[in-house]
Scaffold this active site. Structure first.
Site, PDB file in Angstrom:
ATOM      1  N   GLU A  48       8.979  31.685  60.037  1.00  0.00           N
ATOM      2  CA  GLU A  48       8.868  31.402  58.604  1.00  0.00           C
ATOM      3  C   GLU A  48       9.383  32.586  57.792  1.00  0.00           C
ATOM      4  O   GLU A  48       9.317  33.743  58.249  1.00  0.00           O
ATOM      5  CB  GLU A  48       7.393  31.136  58.269  1.00  0.00           C
ATOM      6  CG  GLU A  48       7.140  30.849  56.796  1.00  0.00           C
ATOM      7  CD  GLU A  48       5.762  30.240  56.525  1.00  0.00           C
ATOM      8  OE1 GLU A  48       4.904  30.244  57.430  1.00  0.00           O
ATOM      9  OE2 GLU A  48       5.564  29.744  55.398  1.00  0.00           O
ATOM     10  N   ASN A 194       5.049  20.132  54.933  1.00  0.00           N
ATOM     11  CA  ASN A 194       4.165  20.954  55.756  1.00  0.00           C
ATOM     12  C   ASN A 194       2.792  21.013  55.080  1.00  0.00           C
ATOM     13  O   ASN A 194       2.701  21.215  53.861  1.00  0.00           O
ATOM     14  CB  ASN A 194       4.715  22.383  55.856  1.00  0.00           C
ATOM     15  CG  ASN A 194       3.690  23.352  56.449  1.00  0.00           C
ATOM     16  OD1 ASN A 194       3.394  23.304  57.638  1.00  0.00           O
ATOM     17  ND2 ASN A 194       3.113  24.210  55.611  1.00  0.00           N
ATOM     18  N   GLU A 195       1.752  20.839  55.848  1.00  0.00           N
ATOM     19  CA  GLU A 195       0.371  20.925  55.338  1.00  0.00           C
ATOM     20  C   GLU A 195       0.278  20.265  53.961  1.00  0.00           C
ATOM     21  O   GLU A 195      -0.188  20.870  52.985  1.00  0.00           O
ATOM     22  CB  GLU A 195      -0.119  22.392  55.315  1.00  0.00           C
ATOM     23  CG  GLU A 195      -0.173  22.990  56.710  1.00  0.00           C
ATOM     24  CD  GLU A 195      -0.968  24.287  56.858  1.00  0.00           C
ATOM     25  OE1 GLU A 195      -1.348  24.885  55.834  1.00  0.00           O
ATOM     26  OE2 GLU A 195      -1.216  24.685  58.007  1.00  0.00           O
ATOM     27  N   TYR A 261      -5.801  27.290  63.893  1.00  0.00           N
ATOM     28  CA  TYR A 261      -5.773  28.745  64.095  1.00  0.00           C
ATOM     29  C   TYR A 261      -7.106  29.223  64.652  1.00  0.00           C
ATOM     30  O   TYR A 261      -8.171  28.716  64.272  1.00  0.00           O
ATOM     31  CB  TYR A 261      -5.488  29.454  62.761  1.00  0.00           C
ATOM     32  CG  TYR A 261      -4.027  29.356  62.370  1.00  0.00           C
ATOM     33  CD1 TYR A 261      -3.083  30.181  62.961  1.00  0.00           C
ATOM     34  CD2 TYR A 261      -3.591  28.431  61.433  1.00  0.00           C
ATOM     35  CE1 TYR A 261      -1.734  30.092  62.620  1.00  0.00           C
ATOM     36  CE2 TYR A 261      -2.246  28.326  61.088  1.00  0.00           C
ATOM     37  CZ  TYR A 261      -1.323  29.170  61.691  1.00  0.00           C
ATOM     38  OH  TYR A 261       0.006  29.085  61.358  1.00  0.00           O
ATOM     39  N   GLU A 318       1.629  24.581  64.669  1.00  0.00           N
ATOM     40  CA  GLU A 318       1.106  25.905  64.295  1.00  0.00           C
ATOM     41  C   GLU A 318      -0.186  26.132  65.065  1.00  0.00           C
ATOM     42  O   GLU A 318      -1.129  25.340  64.929  1.00  0.00           O
ATOM     43  CB  GLU A 318       0.847  26.009  62.792  1.00  0.00           C
ATOM     44  CG  GLU A 318       2.117  26.086  61.982  1.00  0.00           C
ATOM     45  CD  GLU A 318       1.891  26.372  60.499  1.00  0.00           C
ATOM     46  OE1 GLU A 318       0.917  27.061  60.152  1.00  0.00           O
ATOM     47  OE2 GLU A 318       2.707  25.882  59.700  1.00  0.00           O
ATOM     48  N   GLN A 367       3.384  33.458  64.876  1.00  0.00           N
ATOM     49  CA  GLN A 367       4.789  33.174  64.709  1.00  0.00           C
ATOM     50  C   GLN A 367       5.582  34.149  65.583  1.00  0.00           C
ATOM     51  O   GLN A 367       5.002  35.069  66.139  1.00  0.00           O
ATOM     52  CB  GLN A 367       5.178  33.305  63.246  1.00  0.00           C
ATOM     53  CG  GLN A 367       4.408  32.315  62.347  1.00  0.00           C
ATOM     54  CD  GLN A 367       5.047  32.150  60.957  1.00  0.00           C
ATOM     55  OE1 GLN A 367       6.170  32.535  60.700  1.00  0.00           O
ATOM     56  NE2 GLN A 367       4.272  31.575  60.054  1.00  0.00           N
TER      57      GLN A 367
HETATM   58  O1  AHR Z   1       1.560  30.476  59.611  1.00  0.00           O
HETATM   59  C1  AHR Z   1       1.150  30.874  58.347  1.00  0.00           C
HETATM   60  C2  AHR Z   1       0.792  29.700  57.442  1.00  0.00           C
HETATM   61  O2  AHR Z   1      -0.314  29.032  57.954  1.00  0.00           O
HETATM   62  C3  AHR Z   1       1.838  28.627  57.296  1.00  0.00           C
HETATM   63  O3  AHR Z   1       2.786  28.927  56.329  1.00  0.00           O
HETATM   64  C4  AHR Z   1       1.024  27.444  56.862  1.00  0.00           C
HETATM   65  O4  AHR Z   1       1.604  26.227  57.257  1.00  0.00           O
HETATM   66  C5  AHR Z   1      -0.324  27.697  57.509  1.00  0.00           C
HETATM   67  O5  AHR Z   1      -1.353  27.513  56.619  1.00  0.00           O
END
Ligand code: AHR
Length: 514
Positions: A48, A194-195, A261, A318, A367
Site C-alpha cells: 500500500e 476496500n473495507e 489483524y 489483509e 504488508q
Molecule cells: O493495512 C493497513 C490498513 O488496514 C489498510 O489500509 C486497511 O484496509 C486496513 O484497515
C-alpha cells in the site's frame, strides 16, 4: 544481586528453562486422503502507499545512489524474488479508495503531488500503474489491483482497465503505448473497493451489495484478459456482512475478502509493543491469532449456504500482527519491528489457510516492506530480513501442492486460566512427490516430541529446516541482521515407518520427506 538479574530475564522469557519436559504429541499424515490443492496465492503479499513501503522500501527512483532496476531497489527485489511471491495487491488498503490512476501515469515530473489522506504525507505519484506492473513482472507475481469505489467512478475504473489491458487502437490503449508500454498487461484480479464498511465509505452491507453489482458490471475483459472480480468482505466476526453479500451479490463475484489483524490486547488504543513483551503477551497474541481458524470456518460455512461448490474464494487479503507504533516513530507510518513471535504467528496462519484451501484461495499478509508484519525492513541503503520473511521462504514449498490432511493430538499450552493448542501443523505433496510438513511449537518453554506416522505412504529420506531463537522477542536488526535465521534441522529419528520429531520450544519447522 545475581538472582535479581536472572529472575526478570526468566520471567521475560529471555533465558531457556533448563531441561523442560517435552510435550508428547502425535501426528498422522493422511496421504491416503489427498485433499484440495493449496492455491499458491495463499502466499500473497500486499503493498500500500503507506509510510515507507512504496517510497524507500521499494521505489527509490532511477537516479538513486541505491542500486536499482528501473527505480526498484535491487536488494529488496532479490530478497522478494526468493519468496516466489505469487500475487501482489496494490495500491491499498484505505488508500485504494482515494487513488485516481490518471495521477500516476505519464512523465514523472509532471505527475500531481497529492496528500495521502489515509496515512499522512504527500504522494508524488512517482510510483503508478507502469511502475507497479513492472515490479510484478520483475517479481514474476500476478498483479492484484484494488479499485476505487469510495471516491472514484465506474467510468474511471473502466478506463483504467482498458488502459492496462486493451490491445486495440483505442485512445486509452494508445496513451499506454505513448507512455512506454506497447503490449497490454494481463490483470487477473481486481477488487471493487476496500473495507467499504469502514474507510472505504462506511456503507451498510445491503448498500455495498448493490454498489458492487453495479460497479462490477463495468470491470470488463479486453483483448483476451480475464479478470477475477473480488468483492469487499467482512472483518473478524462480522458474519452478517458475509451473509448479505453472498445472498445478494454472490453470483457476480469470484472472491470475497476477509480482514483480520492480530493485536496482543485486542484494544486498538493500546495494542501492545512489538518487541517488549512477557509470556502473558506471547500467549495472548497466539490465542488471538488462532481466532483466524474460527473466522475462516464460520465465514466459509456462510459461503457454503449460497455457494456449495466453493466457486467463490475467501480471500484473506489483509492479515498479520498490528502493534503500537515504535517509540519515536510516526504513528501513521505503521512501522514495527518483527520478532520470533511474528514468525510463530505467520506459521500458525499459513497452516490455517492451507487447511482451509478448499475455500481460501488467496491471502495477502499486511504488508510487504516497512509496514506492519513486514518481510523486510529498510533504513536508507540498508535492509534486513525479518523472522516472518524466513517463514514465508520455508513455507513456499506448499505453493500449488496438494494438501495432505493431518490428524494432530497434543496437550494444550496453558498459562493462568487460558489454554491454547501447543502445536499447529499442515502437510502437502508437491508435483515431484515430495511431502512437506510445517510444524509450529507455540509453547515458549517446552519442546514437543511428535510421534509421526504416514497413512498410505512411507518415509524414506527426511530433511528439514528450523527457525527458532533463545528469546521469545529475538529479532533481526540492521546491526545484527542474522540473529533469527533458519538452520538445518536434524532432531528426528526414523525407525521403519515411525518418525519421531523433537520440535524445539517456540519454533517453526518444515520437514521434507522423500
Ligand atoms: O493495512 C493497513 C490498513 O488496514 C489498510 O489500509 C486497511 O484496509 C486496513 O484497515
Amino acid at each position: 544481586m545475581r538472582n535479581a538479574l536472572v529472575l526478570p530475564a526468566l520471567v521475560a522469557g529471555l533465558l531457556p528453562l533448563a531441561a523442560a519436559e517435552p510435550i508428547k504429541a502425535s501426528l498422522v499424515l493422511r496421504a491416503d486422503r489427498p485433499a484440495s490443492v493449496i492455491n499458491k496465492n495463499i502466499y500473497g503479499h500486499f503493498a500500500e502507499h503507506l509510510g515507507r513501503l512504496i517510497y524507500e522500501g521499494i521505489w527509490v527512483g532511477e537516479n538513486s545512489p541505491i542500486p536499482n532496476t528501473g527505480g526498484v531497489r535491487n536488494d529488496v527485489l532479490a530478497a522478494l524474488k526468493d519468496l516466489n511471491i505469487p500475487v501482489l495487491r496494490w495500491p491499498g488498503g484505505c488508500f485504494a479508495d482515494e487513488y485516481h490512476w490518471r495521477d500516476g501515469i505519464g512523465p514523472r515530473d509532471k505527475r500531481p503531488r497529492r496528500p495521502n489522506a489515509s496515512w499522512g504525507g504527500v504522494d508524488t505519484n512517482a510510483f503508478g500503474t507502469h511502475e507497479f506492473l513492472q515490479l510484478c513482472e520483475l517479481l514474476g507475481a500476478d498483479p492484484y489491483i484494488n479499485g476505487n469505489l469510495g471516491s472514484g467512478t465506474a467510468q474511471e475504473t473502466m478506463d483504467w482497465i482498458e488502459y492496462m489491458t486493451s490491445d486495440s487502437d483505442s485512445t486509452l490503449a494508445n496513451l499506454r503505448r505513448q507512455n512506454g508500454r506497447e503490449k497490454p498487461w494481463k490483470i487477473p484480479y481486481f477488487a471493487v473497493g476496500n473495507e467499504s464498511w469502514g474507510c472505504g465509505g462506511e456503507m451498510r452491507p445491503e448498500y455495498y451489495a448493490d454498489e458492487y453489482r453495479r460497479y462490477q458490471t463495468f470491470v470488463k475483459n479486453y483483448s483476451g484478459n480475464h479478470i477475477q472480480k473480488l468483492a469487499v468482505g467482512s472483518h473478524d466476526d462480522y458474519y452478517q456482512w458475509t451473509d448479505i453479500l453472498m445472498e445478494r451479490a454472490g453470483k457476480y463475484m469470484d472472491g470475497l475478502s476477509l480482514h483480520y489483524y492480530t493485536l496482543p490486547t485486542s484494544n486498538w488504543n493500546h495494542k501492545g509493543s512489538a518487541t517488549q513483551f512477557d509470556e502473558s503477551a506471547w500467549h495472548a497474541t497466539l490465542a488471538r491469532t488462532l481466532r483466524m481458524e474460527e473466522f475462516v470456518t464460520r465465514h466459509s460455512e456462510i459461503m457454503d449456504k449460497y455457494d456449495p461448490n466453493k466457486r467463490v474464494g475467501l480471500m484473506v487479503d489483509e492479515w498479520g500482527t498490528w502493534y503500537d507504533a515504535e517509540p519515536g516513530r510516526n504513528m501513521g507510518a505503521l512501522y514495527q519491528q518483527n520478532t520470533l513471535r511474528d514468525a510463530v504467528v505467520a506459521g500458525i496462519n499459513l497452516n490455517i489457510f492451507n487447511e482451509h484451501s478448499d475455500r481460501v484461495k488467496m491471502a495477502n499478509i499486511a504488508q510487504v516492506v516497512n509496514v506492519l508484519q513486514a518481510m523486510i525492513l529498510t533504513d536508507k541503503e540498508r535492509m534486513v530480513l525479518t523472522p516472518t520473511y524466513h517463514v514465508f521462504r520455508m513455507y513456499r514449498v506448499h505453493q500449488g501442492a496438494t494438501r495432505i490432511p493431518v490428524e494432530l493430538t497434543a496437550s494444550r499450552y496453558t498459562l493462568g486460566d487460558s489454554s491454547i493448542p501447543s502445536v499447529s501443523a499442515s502437510a502437502s505433496r508437491d508435483s515431484a512427490g515430495r511431502v512437506h510438513v510445517s510444524i509450529v511449537n507455540l509453547d515458549p518453554n517446552r519442546p514437543v516430541e511428535l510421534a509421526t506416522t504416514i497413512a498410505g505412504g512411507q518415509f524414506g529420506n527426511v530433511s528439514g529446516e528450523v527457525l527458532t531463537a533463545a528469546a521469545m522477542n529475538a529479532m533481526n536488526t540492521f546491526d545484527s541482521p542474522a540473529a533469527v535465521k533458519p538452520a538445518p534441522f536434524s532432531a528426528f529419528k526414523l525407525a521403519g515407518s515411525d518418525l519421531t520429531v523433537t520440535v524445539p520450544s517456540k519454533s517453526v519447522v518444515v520437514l521434507e520427506l522423500k
